[in-house]
Design a protein around this motif. Structure first.
Motif, PDB file in Angstrom:
ATOM      1  N   GLU A   6       0.918  -1.255  -0.005  1.00  0.00           N
ATOM      2  CA  GLU A   6      -0.174  -0.161  -0.092  1.00  0.00           C
ATOM      3  C   GLU A   6       0.770   1.106  -0.058  1.00  0.00           C
ATOM      4  OE1 GLU A   6      -3.678   1.623  -0.280  1.00  0.00           O
ATOM      5  OE2 GLU A   6      -3.463  -0.533   0.237  1.00  0.00           O
ATOM      6  N   ARG A   7       0.586   2.196  -0.665  1.00  0.00           N
ATOM      7  CA  ARG A   7       1.447   3.534  -0.899  1.00  0.00           C
ATOM      8  C   ARG A   7       0.404   4.653  -0.877  1.00  0.00           C
ATOM      9  NH1 ARG A   7       4.802   0.196  -0.115  1.00  0.00           N
ATOM     10  NH2 ARG A   7       6.723  -0.071  -1.445  1.00  0.00           N
ATOM     11  N   ASP A   8       0.979   5.413  -0.168  1.00  0.00           N
ATOM     12  CA  ASP A   8       0.337   7.035  -0.203  1.00  0.00           C
ATOM     13  C   ASP A   8       0.195   7.457  -1.446  1.00  0.00           C
ATOM     14  OD1 ASP A   8      -0.944   9.326   0.490  1.00  0.00           O
ATOM     15  OD2 ASP A   8       0.465   9.711   2.191  1.00  0.00           O
ATOM     16  N   PRO A   9      -0.969   8.011  -1.847  1.00  0.00           N
ATOM     17  CA  PRO A   9      -1.168   8.357  -3.090  1.00  0.00           C
ATOM     18  C   PRO A   9      -0.231   9.926  -3.178  1.00  0.00           C
ATOM     19  CG  PRO A   9      -3.437   7.749  -2.622  1.00  0.00           C
ATOM     20  CD  PRO A   9      -2.471   7.488  -1.412  1.00  0.00           C
ATOM     21  N   MET A  10      -0.090  10.425  -2.045  1.00  0.00           N
ATOM     22  CA  MET A  10       0.801  11.690  -1.832  1.00  0.00           C
ATOM     23  C   MET A  10       2.101  11.573  -2.423  1.00  0.00           C
ATOM     24  SD  MET A  10      -1.265  14.094  -1.013  1.00  0.00           S
ATOM     25  CE  MET A  10      -0.045  15.628  -0.578  1.00  0.00           C
ATOM     26  N   THR A  11       2.473  10.036  -2.410  1.00  0.00           N
ATOM     27  CA  THR A  11       3.991   9.808  -2.937  1.00  0.00           C
ATOM     28  C   THR A  11       3.778   9.555  -4.294  1.00  0.00           C
ATOM     29  OG1 THR A  11       3.829   7.358  -2.458  1.00  0.00           O
ATOM     30  CG2 THR A  11       4.664   9.077  -0.536  1.00  0.00           C
ATOM     31  N   PHE A  12       2.836   9.589  -5.190  1.00  0.00           N
ATOM     32  CA  PHE A  12       2.609   9.217  -6.560  1.00  0.00           C
ATOM     33  C   PHE A  12       3.384  10.392  -7.472  1.00  0.00           C
ATOM     34  CE2 PHE A  12      -1.209   6.314  -6.064  1.00  0.00           C
ATOM     35  CZ  PHE A  12      -0.294   5.382  -5.215  1.00  0.00           C
ATOM     36  N   ASP A  13       4.246  10.255  -8.216  1.00  0.00           N
ATOM     37  CA  ASP A  13       4.882  11.267  -9.005  1.00  0.00           C
ATOM     38  C   ASP A  13       4.398  11.058 -10.674  1.00  0.00           C
ATOM     39  OD1 ASP A  13       5.812  12.395  -7.064  1.00  0.00           O
ATOM     40  OD2 ASP A  13       8.017  11.908  -7.240  1.00  0.00           O
ATOM     41  N   VAL A  18       6.298   6.546  -5.754  1.00  0.00           N
ATOM     42  CA  VAL A  18       6.059   5.956  -7.074  1.00  0.00           C
ATOM     43  C   VAL A  18       5.693   6.624  -8.085  1.00  0.00           C
ATOM     44  CG1 VAL A  18       4.121   4.004  -7.688  1.00  0.00           C
ATOM     45  CG2 VAL A  18       4.664   4.097  -5.523  1.00  0.00           C
ATOM     46  N   HIS A  19       6.431   6.045  -9.284  1.00  0.00           N
ATOM     47  CA  HIS A  19       6.625   6.966 -10.431  1.00  0.00           C
ATOM     48  C   HIS A  19       5.933   6.356 -11.583  1.00  0.00           C
ATOM     49  CE1 HIS A  19       9.856   9.323  -8.577  1.00  0.00           C
ATOM     50  NE2 HIS A  19      10.326   8.331  -7.984  1.00  0.00           N
ATOM     51  N   HIS A  20       5.275   7.281 -12.124  1.00  0.00           N
ATOM     52  CA  HIS A  20       4.567   6.975 -13.480  1.00  0.00           C
ATOM     53  C   HIS A  20       5.086   7.458 -14.683  1.00  0.00           C
ATOM     54  CE1 HIS A  20       1.193   6.887 -16.468  1.00  0.00           C
ATOM     55  NE2 HIS A  20       0.828   6.289 -15.952  1.00  0.00           N
ATOM     56  N   MET A  21       5.808   6.685 -15.731  1.00  0.00           N
ATOM     57  CA  MET A  21       6.206   7.425 -16.965  1.00  0.00           C
ATOM     58  C   MET A  21       5.698   6.854 -17.982  1.00  0.00           C
ATOM     59  SD  MET A  21       8.877   9.154 -18.299  1.00  0.00           S
ATOM     60  CE  MET A  21       9.858   9.370 -16.952  1.00  0.00           C
ATOM     61  N   SER A  22       4.901   7.637 -18.890  1.00  0.00           N
ATOM     62  CA  SER A  22       4.342   6.938 -20.126  1.00  0.00           C
ATOM     63  C   SER A  22       5.330   7.322 -21.553  1.00  0.00           C
ATOM     64  CB  SER A  22       2.962   7.517 -20.128  1.00  0.00           C
ATOM     65  OG  SER A  22       2.994   9.038 -20.326  1.00  0.00           O
ATOM     66  N   GLY A  23       4.817   6.677 -22.717  1.00  0.00           N
ATOM     67  CA  GLY A  23       5.545   7.186 -23.846  1.00  0.00           C
ATOM     68  C   GLY A  23       6.736   6.346 -24.020  1.00  0.00           C
ATOM     69  N   VAL A  24       6.978   5.451 -23.507  1.00  0.00           N
ATOM     70  CA  VAL A  24       8.472   4.882 -23.572  1.00  0.00           C
ATOM     71  C   VAL A  24       8.525   3.717 -24.696  1.00  0.00           C
ATOM     72  CG1 VAL A  24      10.105   3.442 -22.283  1.00  0.00           C
ATOM     73  CG2 VAL A  24       8.521   4.938 -21.016  1.00  0.00           C
ATOM     74  N   GLU A  25       9.594   3.841 -25.447  1.00  0.00           N
ATOM     75  CA  GLU A  25       9.633   2.708 -26.483  1.00  0.00           C
ATOM     76  C   GLU A  25       9.695   1.468 -25.936  1.00  0.00           C
ATOM     77  OE1 GLU A  25      13.240   3.610 -28.772  1.00  0.00           O
ATOM     78  OE2 GLU A  25      12.598   5.552 -29.240  1.00  0.00           O
ATOM     79  N   PRO A  26       8.890   0.342 -26.509  1.00  0.00           N
ATOM     80  CA  PRO A  26       8.927  -1.097 -26.031  1.00  0.00           C
ATOM     81  C   PRO A  26      10.352  -1.645 -25.813  1.00  0.00           C
ATOM     82  CG  PRO A  26       6.871  -0.628 -27.502  1.00  0.00           C
ATOM     83  CD  PRO A  26       8.037   0.619 -27.598  1.00  0.00           C
ATOM     84  N   SER A  27      11.185  -1.435 -26.799  1.00  0.00           N
ATOM     85  CA  SER A  27      12.542  -1.800 -26.765  1.00  0.00           C
ATOM     86  C   SER A  27      13.318  -1.540 -25.714  1.00  0.00           C
ATOM     87  CB  SER A  27      13.301  -1.530 -28.308  1.00  0.00           C
ATOM     88  OG  SER A  27      13.637  -0.218 -28.141  1.00  0.00           O
ATOM     89  N   LYS A  28      13.082  -0.427 -25.107  1.00  0.00           N
ATOM     90  CA  LYS A  28      13.637  -0.109 -23.846  1.00  0.00           C
ATOM     91  C   LYS A  28      13.542  -0.921 -22.678  1.00  0.00           C
ATOM     92  CE  LYS A  28      14.884   4.495 -25.213  1.00  0.00           C
ATOM     93  NZ  LYS A  28      14.839   6.138 -24.993  1.00  0.00           N
ATOM     94  N   LEU A  29      12.179  -1.533 -22.673  1.00  0.00           N
ATOM     95  CA  LEU A  29      11.491  -2.091 -21.694  1.00  0.00           C
ATOM     96  C   LEU A  29      11.518  -3.643 -21.729  1.00  0.00           C
ATOM     97  CD1 LEU A  29       8.864   0.236 -20.154  1.00  0.00           C
ATOM     98  CD2 LEU A  29      11.123  -0.244 -19.070  1.00  0.00           C
ATOM     99  N   GLU A  30      12.186  -4.096 -22.883  1.00  0.00           N
ATOM    100  CA  GLU A  30      11.999  -5.567 -23.525  1.00  0.00           C
ATOM    101  C   GLU A  30      12.573  -6.489 -22.270  1.00  0.00           C
ATOM    102  OE1 GLU A  30      13.244  -8.270 -27.182  1.00  0.00           O
ATOM    103  OE2 GLU A  30      13.906  -6.392 -27.150  1.00  0.00           O
ATOM    104  N   ASP A  31      13.613  -6.036 -21.632  1.00  0.00           N
ATOM    105  CA  ASP A  31      13.971  -7.126 -20.579  1.00  0.00           C
ATOM    106  C   ASP A  31      13.785  -6.610 -19.156  1.00  0.00           C
ATOM    107  OD1 ASP A  31      15.617  -8.631 -22.317  1.00  0.00           O
ATOM    108  OD2 ASP A  31      17.283  -7.309 -22.476  1.00  0.00           O
ATOM    109  N   ALA A  32      12.938  -5.894 -18.935  1.00  0.00           N
ATOM    110  CA  ALA A  32      12.494  -5.153 -17.655  1.00  0.00           C
ATOM    111  C   ALA A  32      11.440  -6.081 -17.123  1.00  0.00           C
ATOM    112  CB  ALA A  32      11.875  -3.881 -17.778  1.00  0.00           C
ATOM    113  N   ARG A  33      11.315  -7.121 -16.114  1.00  0.00           N
ATOM    114  CA  ARG A  33      10.433  -7.625 -15.783  1.00  0.00           C
ATOM    115  C   ARG A  33       9.649  -7.277 -14.553  1.00  0.00           C
ATOM    116  NH1 ARG A  33      14.454 -13.333 -15.367  1.00  0.00           N
ATOM    117  NH2 ARG A  33      14.719 -13.662 -17.614  1.00  0.00           N
ATOM    118  N   ILE A  34       8.707  -7.644 -14.193  1.00  0.00           N
ATOM    119  CA  ILE A  34       7.968  -7.067 -13.131  1.00  0.00           C
ATOM    120  C   ILE A  34       8.592  -7.650 -11.731  1.00  0.00           C
ATOM    121  CG2 ILE A  34       5.739  -7.111 -11.743  1.00  0.00           C
ATOM    122  CD1 ILE A  34       5.476  -5.861 -14.416  1.00  0.00           C
ATOM    123  N   GLY A  35       9.063  -6.581 -10.995  1.00  0.00           N
ATOM    124  CA  GLY A  35       9.837  -6.932  -9.768  1.00  0.00           C
ATOM    125  C   GLY A  35      11.323  -6.628 -10.066  1.00  0.00           C
TER     126      GLY A  35
END
Length: 419
Positions: A82-89, A127-144
């Motif tokens: 659980e994270r406080d929404p005040m910490t959402f960037d 907790v950071h939210h970033m959109s518009g990322v090229e899929p190739s840059k996150l190809e090896d990024a697994r959840i966790g």
């Protein structure tokens, strides 16, 4: 109201004969009062309101922000934290300072599948939210897994080096090689590979007309070379730089036999950048458990003073241990044995795939009678299924591709024929 407004004004003055519109008028006035508090509407006279020019885009942005916050709450809860929404960037552009954290979620940002959104639980407690990322840059990024999101490159060190080595507008690889050999500052002593990397950069810039190749040992460099090169990079992508620090989650790293992200933090020491809450707190606890695991394994000792001392070349030793174990396991599923390589050794064969280990990503290179695992680099991705060759130096590989590889293969064939 936007459709009915004339020149941004809407008239809601009371009309006694419009009994049916009384309820609708009351609802609109309540809504306009809310918009007035938000700075999006102004009452110029009783019942006459002006709607702000930014009313629609502002409300749309606020609606999207609300959707994003609800999504972030949902994925963090589903992940068990659980994270406080005040910490959402919520980032609409690349961050000015690097963000390091674990991947909580990643998903398509558009129907075409051209961009991804990633949610990162940072070691800074946000907790950071970033959109518009090229899929190739996150190809090896697994959840966790652990990633770093940084600002776009403002200029490459290699461009600065090329400009510094060039004399009278001419860059000579041979001159550069002599210089680095004299200075002796190249990690692993791979001077040829270091200079070749600069030449590959020049090849890319030649294709867009920034530099000119005069011959095999001469490149014409413009006076404003660094500015043009930086402008070229900026034009290609203004997206954030993303590095995969570990494809393994914290729990998997604690007892891993390889060189983990936690190990690199432990060895580096220095001032901690971990927040006392959120993921920063979890990383701090994981580092303590990993430290004790290393002590139990004999890779570190705790002195009487309480200070922990790690074995010499800890990261290299752990990497070697993990590669040997992974190679043996892979050999059991293949029809050929595994052979480990040593620093300074030449490797060659067919690049058949990659393996993700806690020590990083490794390329599998096969010969007719054996295979080996060597540190992966993006430069060989296009060579999948083809012959590759290189030299292992300082935990990396200097790959020989293109014309250099063809020359080497021909030379090897001649030697085999003569023998």
């Amino acid at each position: 109201m936007l459709e009915e407004a004339r020149d941004g004004l809407i008239d809601l003055r009371h009309e006694p004969d419009d009994a049916r519109g009384v309820a609708d008028r009351a609802l609109r006035l309540v809504r306009l009062g809310k918009l007035e508090k938000m700075g999006l509407a102004t009452e110029h006279a009783p019942g006459v309101w002006e709607l702000g020019e930014q009313l629609e885009p502002t409300l749309r942005e606020l609606g999207e922000r609300g959707d994003i916050i609800r999504t972030m709450q949902k994925v963090t809860r589903a992940d068990g934290f659980e994270r406080d929404p005040m910490t959402f960037d919520i980032h609409s552009a690349a961050p000015e300072t690097p963000i390091v954290g674990r991947v909580v979620d990643k998903y398509l940002s558009d129907e075409l599948g051209e961009n991804l959104t990633v949610v990162v639980d940072g070691i800074d407690g946000h907790v950071h939210h970033m959109s518009g990322v090229e899929p190739s840059k996150l190809e090896d990024a697994r959840i966790g897994g652990i990633i770093e999101i940084g600002p776009p490159s403002a200029g490459r060190p290699s461009d600065h080096t090329i400009a510094g080595v060039a004399e009278d507008g001419i860059y000579r690889p041979s001159r550069h090689r002599e210089q680095v050999r004299f200075e002796g500052r190249v990690p692993g002593g791979d001077y040829d590979g270091f200079v070749d990397a600069h030449v590959r950069r020049l090849e890319a810039l030649r294709r867009v007309g920034i530099v000119e190749r005069l011959d095999a040992d001469q490149w014409r460099i413009p006076e404003d070379f660094e500015r043009q090169a930086a402008a070229y990079d900026a034009g290609r992508s203004r997206q954030a730089n993303i590095r995969i620090l570990s494809t393994f989650d914290l729990e998997s790293q604690i007892a891993a036999d390889g060189a983990t992200w936690l190990d690199r933090r432990l060895v580096a020491g220095g001032i901690s950048d971990l927040a006392p809450a959120g993921f920063g707190q979890q990383v701090n606890a994981a580092m303590a458990r990993r430290r004790q695991h290393l002590i139990d394994q004999g890779d570190a000792i705790r002195q009487d003073s309480g200070r922990v001392v790690y074995r010499r070349n800890l990261l290299a030793a752990l990497t070697e241990r993990e590669v040997a174990r992974a190679g043996t396991e892979l050999a059991a599923t293949k029809s050929m044995p595994f052979r480990a390589v040593v620093d300074g050794e030449s490797v060659g064969g067919t690049f058949t795939g990659t393996v993700q280990l806690s020590s990083g990503k490794f390329a599998m290179v096969e010969k007719s009678h054996e295979f080996t695992l060597v540190p992966w680099r993006p430069v060989i991705d296009r060579q999948l299924g083809h012959e590759v060759a290189g030299v292992v130096q300082g935990g990396s590989v200097s790959w020989q591709l293109g014309r250099k590889l063809r020359t080497r293969l021909v030379t090897d064939d001649v030697r085999q024929t003569m023998s």
